[in-house]
Motif scaffolding. Structure first.
Motif, PDB file in Angstrom:
ATOM      1  N   SER A 224       0.878  -1.231  -0.138  1.00  0.00           N
ATOM      2  CA  SER A 224      -0.013   0.056   0.120  1.00  0.00           C
ATOM      3  C   SER A 224       0.583   1.226   0.114  1.00  0.00           C
ATOM      4  O   SER A 224       1.803   1.355   0.712  1.00  0.00           O
ATOM      5  N   ALA A 226       0.194   5.017   0.806  1.00  0.00           N
ATOM      6  CA  ALA A 226      -0.763   5.981   0.919  1.00  0.00           C
ATOM      7  C   ALA A 226      -0.124   7.384   0.787  1.00  0.00           C
ATOM      8  O   ALA A 226       0.391   8.073   1.547  1.00  0.00           O
ATOM      9  N   SER A 227      -0.442   7.856  -0.411  1.00  0.00           N
ATOM     10  CA  SER A 227       0.195   9.193  -0.890  1.00  0.00           C
ATOM     11  C   SER A 227      -0.748   9.779  -1.665  1.00  0.00           C
ATOM     12  O   SER A 227      -1.219   9.053  -2.695  1.00  0.00           O
ATOM     13  N   ARG A 228      -0.878  10.937  -1.678  1.00  0.00           N
ATOM     14  CA  ARG A 228      -1.795  11.665  -2.746  1.00  0.00           C
ATOM     15  C   ARG A 228      -1.027  12.092  -3.765  1.00  0.00           C
ATOM     16  O   ARG A 228      -1.534  12.815  -4.815  1.00  0.00           O
ATOM     17  N   ASN A 292      -6.424   8.554  -3.187  1.00  0.00           N
ATOM     18  CA  ASN A 292      -6.557   8.450  -1.646  1.00  0.00           C
ATOM     19  C   ASN A 292      -5.493   7.389  -1.060  1.00  0.00           C
ATOM     20  O   ASN A 292      -4.422   7.699  -0.145  1.00  0.00           O
ATOM     21  N   TYR A 293      -5.081   6.144  -1.736  1.00  0.00           N
ATOM     22  CA  TYR A 293      -4.192   5.273  -1.650  1.00  0.00           C
ATOM     23  C   TYR A 293      -3.919   4.508  -2.907  1.00  0.00           C
ATOM     24  O   TYR A 293      -4.966   4.391  -3.696  1.00  0.00           O
ATOM     25  N   TRP A 295      -2.675   0.356  -4.215  1.00  0.00           N
ATOM     26  CA  TRP A 295      -2.057  -0.999  -4.021  1.00  0.00           C
ATOM     27  C   TRP A 295      -1.173  -1.158  -5.129  1.00  0.00           C
ATOM     28  O   TRP A 295      -1.600  -1.356  -6.318  1.00  0.00           O
TER      29      TRP A 295
END
Length: 299
Positions: A224, A226-228, A292-293, A295
């Motif tokens: 994952s 998690a970065s915009r 949003n994030y 995969w």
């Protein structure tokens, strides 16, 4: 007993994570293809496309145009396989396209065998404790299913992954009802990489509290991000993008193609229609503003 309780907790956590649902939107775009652009005869068998689309065949017969063509006319046609881009399954072919020079680009799956140690061992299906021989037997059974299905293996090229992805359009064509966006994305990623629950053999003890989940060899891990901010050098075909939405819901899509301008995606449930859609385009700027994030599948 303590080990089995830990195992059950891990299963419950995994099931809860898989149960997340999302919502939706709409658009269109172009999809690139790994097939030869200079193929003159649309009815010609294309060995490069065939080998990329069916790595199980390439692994079995090799990547020479003659061997692949022979497989198609003797077996693949009856099995409903696709001989060139845009063809129907089981279509008639004239001759082999002259692509001998290109077949060297088709790679075979990479196998990465894990040392499972001496246990104890617990099967993933029910948490039952088994001996090493039984554990290895189950691993071999799942491995054979995984390889025969032609799922993406570690070591594949992005071109091969895209060919596999495009083949799923036969199963989930534009407009077919599949459910909400997370259900549609799961159908695509499971078709690419295998159902994550089906490729897990079980747990192996690695110390008092540190068990390791063993999967089949060559299965693709994911992480994952998690970065915009979208890094154009890592987002690629087969990755899963999650965007925020209203009322706490979001939307999930799978990358279908990428270019200098942006990406196209495959997704379901646009405007709540619960149907599959192929080819919506996003610019890199739009993605930077909405992700949003992610995969990221590390094939």
């Amino acid at each position: 007993m303590k080990k089995r309780e830990n195992f059950a907790k891990k299963l419950i956590v995994g099931a809860m994570a898989a149960a997340m649902a999302f919502g939706a939107v709409e658009g269109a775009g172009m999809v690139t293809s790994p097939a030869r652009a200079d193929q003159e005869d649309a009815g010609s068998f294309d060995p490069v496309y065939y080998a990329a689309l069916y790595p199980d065949v390439a692994a079995a017969v090799g990547t020479s145009p003659e061997a692949l063509y022979s497989h198609y006319v003797n077996f693949g046609q009856k099995e409903g396989r696709i001989p060139y881009e845009g063809a129907a399954g089981g279509a008639s072919v004239d001759v082999t396209a002259d692509t001998a020079a290109d077949t060297a680009t088709v790679t075979t799956p990479v196998q990465t065998t894990v040392d499972i140690g001496n246990g104890p061992f617990w099967l993933f299906t029910d948490g039952e404790e088994v001996d090493k021989a039984t554990f290895l037997q189950e691993k071999q059974r799942l491995q054979q299913q995984f390889d025969a299905a032609g799922y993406v293996h570690v070591g594949w090229t992005e071109q091969q992954v895209q060919a596999r992805l495009l083949s799923l359009k036969e199963q989930y064509p534009e407009g077919i009802e599949v459910g909400n966006c997370s259900s549609g994305a799961a159908k695509i990623t499971n078709g690419l990489y295998g159902d994550p629950y089906d490729i897990r053999v079980g747990w192996v003890a690695r110390g008092d509290e540190d068990d390791e989940l063993i999967t089949v060899d060559g299965c693709v891990p994911k992480r994952s991000i998690a970065s915009r901010s979208v890094a154009k050098n890592f987002l690629r075909v087969g990755d899963e993008i999650h965007t925020p939405g209203s009322r706490g819901l979001g939307h999930v899509m799978v990358v279908l193609s990428r270019s200098d301008d942006g990406i196209t995606v495959v997704e379901s449930n646009l405007n709540g229609d619960r149907k599959m859609h192929w080819g919506r385009f996003f610019s890199w700027a739009e993605l930077d503003a909405s992700i949003n994030y992610i995969w990221h599948y590390e094939y």
